[in-house]
Write a protein that holds these residues in place. Structure first.
Motif, PDB file in Angstrom:
ATOM      1  N   LEU A 414       0.814  -1.218   0.000  1.00 32.12           N
ATOM      2  CA  LEU A 414       0.000   0.000   0.000  1.00 32.12           C
ATOM      3  C   LEU A 414       0.845   1.264   0.000  1.00 32.12           C
ATOM      4  O   LEU A 414       0.283   2.366   0.046  1.00 32.12           O
ATOM      5  CB  LEU A 414      -0.930   0.006   1.219  1.00 32.12           C
ATOM      6  N   HIS A 415       2.178   1.138  -0.056  1.00 28.30           N
ATOM      7  CA  HIS A 415       3.046   2.319   0.000  1.00 28.30           C
ATOM      8  C   HIS A 415       4.119   2.236  -1.078  1.00 28.30           C
ATOM      9  O   HIS A 415       4.505   1.147  -1.514  1.00 28.30           O
ATOM     10  CB  HIS A 415       3.709   2.451   1.382  1.00 28.30           C
ATOM     11  N   ASP A 416       4.564   3.399  -1.477  1.00 27.12           N
ATOM     12  CA  ASP A 416       5.624   3.524  -2.481  1.00 27.12           C
ATOM     13  C   ASP A 416       6.971   3.223  -1.824  1.00 27.12           C
ATOM     14  O   ASP A 416       7.299   3.794  -0.772  1.00 27.12           O
ATOM     15  CB  ASP A 416       5.618   4.929  -3.074  1.00 27.12           C
ATOM     16  N   SER A 417       7.765   2.344  -2.438  1.00 26.90           N
ATOM     17  CA  SER A 417       9.026   1.910  -1.839  1.00 26.90           C
ATOM     18  C   SER A 417      10.078   3.015  -1.827  1.00 26.90           C
ATOM     19  O   SER A 417      10.950   3.026  -0.961  1.00 26.90           O
ATOM     20  CB  SER A 417       9.576   0.697  -2.602  1.00 26.90           C
ATOM     21  N   LEU A 418      10.007   3.967  -2.765  1.00 26.87           N
ATOM     22  CA  LEU A 418      11.034   5.013  -2.841  1.00 26.87           C
ATOM     23  C   LEU A 418      10.787   6.123  -1.828  1.00 26.87           C
ATOM     24  O   LEU A 418      11.687   6.526  -1.098  1.00 26.87           O
ATOM     25  CB  LEU A 418      11.077   5.590  -4.259  1.00 26.87           C
ATOM     26  N   THR A 419       9.555   6.645  -1.779  1.00 29.10           N
ATOM     27  CA  THR A 419       9.268   7.800  -0.934  1.00 29.10           C
ATOM     28  C   THR A 419       8.610   7.437   0.397  1.00 29.10           C
ATOM     29  O   THR A 419       8.559   8.257   1.293  1.00 29.10           O
ATOM     30  CB  THR A 419       8.341   8.766  -1.686  1.00 29.10           C
ATOM     31  N   GLY A 420       8.086   6.190   0.502  1.00 31.92           N
ATOM     32  CA  GLY A 420       7.358   5.815   1.702  1.00 31.92           C
ATOM     33  C   GLY A 420       5.949   6.369   1.756  1.00 31.92           C
ATOM     34  O   GLY A 420       5.236   6.174   2.741  1.00 31.92           O
ATOM     35  N   LEU A 421       5.516   7.053   0.704  1.00 31.97           N
ATOM     36  CA  LEU A 421       4.165   7.619   0.651  1.00 31.97           C
ATOM     37  C   LEU A 421       3.160   6.545   0.255  1.00 31.97           C
ATOM     38  O   LEU A 421       3.518   5.524  -0.341  1.00 31.97           O
ATOM     39  CB  LEU A 421       4.116   8.762  -0.360  1.00 31.97           C
ATOM     40  N   PRO A 422       1.871   6.751   0.553  1.00 27.01           N
ATOM     41  CA  PRO A 422       0.845   5.839   0.047  1.00 27.01           C
ATOM     42  C   PRO A 422       0.917   5.739  -1.478  1.00 27.01           C
ATOM     43  O   PRO A 422       1.290   6.688  -2.156  1.00 27.01           O
ATOM     44  CB  PRO A 422      -0.458   6.489   0.512  1.00 27.01           C
ATOM     45  N   ASN A 423       0.541   4.558  -2.011  1.00 28.29           N
ATOM     46  CA  ASN A 423       0.537   4.385  -3.452  1.00 28.29           C
ATOM     47  C   ASN A 423      -0.881   4.528  -4.001  1.00 28.29           C
ATOM     48  O   ASN A 423      -1.809   4.918  -3.280  1.00 28.29           O
ATOM     49  CB  ASN A 423       1.158   3.040  -3.841  1.00 28.29           C
ATOM     50  N   ARG A 424      -1.056   4.211  -5.269  1.00 26.75           N
ATOM     51  CA  ARG A 424      -2.350   4.398  -5.923  1.00 26.75           C
ATOM     52  C   ARG A 424      -3.450   3.564  -5.261  1.00 26.75           C
ATOM     53  O   ARG A 424      -4.595   4.003  -5.137  1.00 26.75           O
ATOM     54  CB  ARG A 424      -2.224   4.030  -7.411  1.00 26.75           C
ATOM     55  N   VAL A 425      -3.111   2.337  -4.817  1.00 24.03           N
ATOM     56  CA  VAL A 425      -4.121   1.464  -4.215  1.00 24.03           C
ATOM     57  C   VAL A 425      -4.649   2.081  -2.920  1.00 24.03           C
ATOM     58  O   VAL A 425      -5.875   2.156  -2.694  1.00 24.03           O
ATOM     59  CB  VAL A 425      -3.520   0.073  -3.941  1.00 24.03           C
ATOM     60  N   LEU A 426      -3.745   2.535  -2.050  1.00 26.48           N
ATOM     61  CA  LEU A 426      -4.174   3.127  -0.784  1.00 26.48           C
ATOM     62  C   LEU A 426      -4.894   4.450  -1.018  1.00 26.48           C
ATOM     63  O   LEU A 426      -5.869   4.778  -0.325  1.00 26.48           O
ATOM     64  CB  LEU A 426      -2.958   3.327   0.122  1.00 26.48           C
TER      65      LEU A 426
END
Length: 837
Positions: A414-426
């Motif tokens: 549920l999170h982007d591996s580079l920035t640690g931010l939520p991804n599109r799914v979350l």
């Protein structure tokens, strides 16, 4: 894992320990019978083993110290620094100290190698002496590079002498003539100075290549040598022409200056040939022969002596093994006795294994399977042995670890591996929850889609390391700028989304302005300051969509509207939605046109102002499309920049233009061909390699190609632009400064660039014959260019009056609708034929 403390007999380990002790007591008598013989036979082997265990680390220490010292010496030769000098001295000292310790060992094999060890110590001392000498040689540039004395004492003074004499000749003519610029002698001296300056620039690049990493074997050096020879011939031809003139036409100072220029040029050239001869031999750099003749032989000798010592130790091993084999044959009888007891132990042990291990494991397996199925009716059994209780405890620990890992995997999903931010799914999940809450509470929310302009340019030019670092910094800035309840998500690439719960359009606008302000500051990556402008699209619930998909789509459309309008942010507008679709269609059509070679080049002629002859052509891009309004060149370039196709488009234009030029050149009417470069081209480090390949492909002389760049393109990254333009000029390509007067470049910086032509922007040329202010600007630009040794081109000549004024001001070249519009290649061929006749 939990430790269990109880009666040792409750443990399987304790029970088997008791059985083992009983068995050991029975075997003690037979072991005692062989003990005396084994001890006697192995005493000598143990003594030798102890000696070897002491000698082997010393030998290994010498080998490693020598290896480190030679590596430090090699590193110092490549890049001198004090730390490598200290490493060499320290490690070579360690090796000498270890070898001296080796020489005092009292072991018979060492005594046999005593002479080799003395020679080893001597070799290590020689290595230290020669290594220090090599570093001193490396520190002395003149000793390291024999050609440096010629560069300093001959080439540089004669370069100064030539330029000083040329300046005196110019000054002498300027004092006697009303308008020296139009004087043929003054122009020839200017031409000689320009050829000389180009030769010196080429020679400096030539020396840099010779003394670089690849040395004199660099393949570009041959081209540099040809360019120097050609420029020297051009300088001498001009000087010979001047010296052949009647002395009455030249002043006394001019005659003296020409003789000084001639002498300086010949002396410089002879020294240059000597430099080239030096770099053509293996003695161009003194440290490499020293390494091969002094360092490497000593290093090999040291390694051979250490190998011989290893062989001596190996011989000792073999002797000890022979003694041990005799012992083993004596112990064999005892071994058979042990086998009988071992077989008995296995039979008894199997009984205890089945009773105390296999049966409990089966019950534990059944209980664990029930535990995994959450079956509380079949709990884990309790046993009185420590091992089974530890097994159950280990399972419970493993279950906790699996649960922790499962939670980590869910976070990663549920999170982007580079920035640690939520991804599109979350983001989709939170957006749906926010919309559902908005419907229930009659509240609003806003969704922003943000894209970084110029991010692809940074990523392609500087590498993914820079791009990833910028994305991480963008994530941090957005997190610091927004509320805790807001959601910031990375959708992929350089695209971000911001979900603002309980937010209306007015508050969304304030947030957008705050985000833009946060991103205005430069991003610092590896000491580089980079800028990444953002474009935002905003959609508000429920005004612009009543579900998550429509809000995301409409925010995305609004973002493209921002990019098209060159605005920081835009709200979704249904009237502009269709325009966005048209733009996407045009982008797809442009990709198709470039892929299937549907683009065209037209050519605008360039004429000499003084003779009226056709002397060049400028290639201009055209994109014909029957189903759409024809796109202008600026719009086409903009589409290429936005879609990341500017690099393949630039190479296509250069390839197509040079292919056509090669056909014209075969017709016997050569002239210069001008091609425009986009700002991003000056950030492409491989541009020089590609252009050289295309020139070679069509056999076009580099001097007939002229690349045009604008002032604003130069100032995007001045240092990188200077490096790339210098590399292109080194190939012999002419560089022209386009749209002069409209930018903000520094004149001091322009003098550092290898420019041969200046093009005055048409905004000053069109009305110069009616506007005295613009005429003054054009006059100043012409004087400036001529003083810098450059030709002047006036573009936008649309009347005869303008052309007459340019001729009166001394402009060299003109182009514009009055002289000729851009036309296809076949029509331009007719123009060539007409002027040839």
């Amino acid at each position: 894992m939990t430790r269990f403390i109880s009666n040792p007999l409750h443990s399987l380990r304790g029970r088997y320990l008791l059985a083992t002790l009983s068995l050991a007591f029975l075997m003690l008598i037979s072991a005692w019978l062989t003990e005396i013989y084994v001890n006697s036979a192995s005493h000598s082997g143990h003594h030798n083993l102890s000696q070897r265990n002491h000698i082997l680390p010393i030998n290994r220490a010498i080998r490693y110290a020598v290896h480190d010292a030679v590596n430090a010496l090699n590193a110092y030769v490549l890049s001198p620094n004090e730390s490598m000098r200290q490493v060499f001295k320290t490690r070579i000292g360690d090796s000498i100290q270890a070898s001296q310790e080796l020489s005092i060992q009292n072991w018979h094999y060492i005594s046999e190698q005593a002479e080799d060890i003395k020679l080893l110590i001597a070799d290590l001392g020689s290595l230290r002496e020669h290594g220090i000498a090599l570093m001193q040689l490396r520190d002395n540039t003149e000793s390291l590079f024999p050609a440096m004395t010629l560069l300093r004492d001959v080439l540089t003074p004669n370069n100064v002498s030539f330029n000083t004499a040329a300046s005196l000749a110019h000054d002498d003519l300027a004092s006697e003539l009303f308008n020296p610029i139009d004087d043929p002698i003054y122009q020839k001296i200017s031409a000689a100075r320009q050829h000389w300056a180009n030769m010196i620039i080429t020679f400096r690049g030539y020396v840099a290549l010779l003394t670089g990493t690849f040395g004199p074997d660099n393949p570009d050096i041959l081209q540099q040598e040809k360019n120097i020879e050609l420029l020297y011939v051009q300088v001498m031809d001009v000087l010979h022409e001047l010296q052949a003139l009647d002395r009455n036409e030249l002043g006394f100072q001019t005659i003296e200056s020409l003789m000084q220029m001639h002498t300086a040029a010949q002396t410089w050239y002879q020294a240059y040939k000597h430099v080239r001869e030096i770099y053509g031999t293996s003695k161009w750099r003194a440290d490499a022969p020293y390494m091969h003749q002094k360092i490497f032989p000593i290093q090999n000798s040291i390694q051979q002596r250490l190998v011989r010592l290893d062989i001596a130790i190996e011989l000792s091993n073999k002797e000890d093994l022979g003694v041990l084999s005799k012992v083993s044959s004596s112990v064999l009888n005892t071994f058979w006795f042990v086998i009988i007891f071992t077989l008995s132990s296995i039979i008894i042990g199997y009984y205890f294994l089945s009773r105390n291990i296999l049966s409990p494991l089966s019950r534990i397996t059944t209980a664990l399977r029930s535990e995994s199925l959450k079956d509380t009716e079949n709990p884990l059994p309790q046993f009185n042995t420590i091992e089974t209780r530890q097994l159950i405890s280990a399972f419970l620990d493993m279950r906790d670890q699996v649960q922790t890992r499962q939670e980590a995997l869910e976070y990663q999903a549920l999170h982007d591996s580079l920035t640690g931010l939520p991804n599109r799914v979350l983001l989709q999940d939170r957006l749906q929850q926010t919309i559902a809450r908005g419907i229930r509470d009659n509240s609003t929310c806003a969704l922003m889609i943000m894209d970084l302009d110029r991010f692809k340019e940074i990523n392609d030019t500087l590498g993914h390391h820079f791009g990833d670092a910028i994305l991480q910094q963008v994530g941090l800035r957005l997190t610091n700028a927004l509320r805790e309840e807001d959601t910031i998500a990375r959708l992929g690439g350089d695209e971000f989304a911001i979900l603002l719960p309980n937010t209306d359009a007015a508050h969304a606008q304030l947030v957008a302005e705050k985000i833009i302000q946060e991103l205005e500051a430069p991003f610092t990556v590896d000491s580089h300051k980079l800028y990444a402008r953002a474009s935002l699209g905003i959609a508000v619930f429920p005004e612009h969509g009543d579900n998550s998909n429509s809000l995301i789509q409409h925010a995305d459309v609004a973002m493209y509207i921002s990019k098209a309008a060159n605005k920081h942010y835009s709200f979704y507008n249904t009237q502009q939605d269709q325009h966005s679709l048209d733009r996407l269609t045009r982008i797809n059509n442009f990709r198709h046109a470039l892929q299937y070679d549907r683009l065209e080049l037209h050519y605008q002629p360039k004429f000499s102002v003084h003779t009226g002859k056709l002397i060049g052509a400028e290639a201009l891009l055209r994109w014909p499309h029957p189903a759409q309004t024809p796109a202008s060149a600026m719009e086409t370039i903009s589409l290429a920049e936005q879609t990341g196709l500017i690099r393949p488009l630039t190479l296509w234009v250069i390839d197509a233009a040079l292919q056509q030029y090669a056909l014209w050149d075969k017709g016997g009417t050569p002239f210069s061909l001008s091609i425009n470069l986009s700002p991003s081209s000056l950030q492409d480090q491989s541009l020089e390699k590609h252009i050289k390949a295309i020139l070679d492909k069509y056999q076009v002389y580099p001097g007939n190609l002229r690349l045009e760049i604008t002032e604003n393109a130069l100032m995007t990254d001045p240092e990188r632009a200077r490096i790339i333009l210098t590399a292109l000029a080194t190939l012999g390509i002419n560089i022209s400064l386009d749209d002069f007067g409209t930018g903000y470049s520094s004149l001091a910086y322009l003098k550092q660039l290898p420019l041969s032509e200046l093009k005055i922007d048409k905004s000053f040329v069109i009305e110069m014959h009616t506007d005295e202010g613009k005429a003054s600007i054009v006059r100043s630009a012409i004087d400036l260019a001529h003083n810098l040794g450059m030709n002047v081109v006036a573009e936008g000549v649309e009347s005869q009056a303008t052309l007459d004024t340019l001729e009166r001001l001394g402009c060299d070249i003109a182009q514009g609708f009055h002289l000729g519009r851009p036309i296809p290649a076949d029509q331009f061929q007719e123009l060539i034929n007409c002027h040839a006749a």
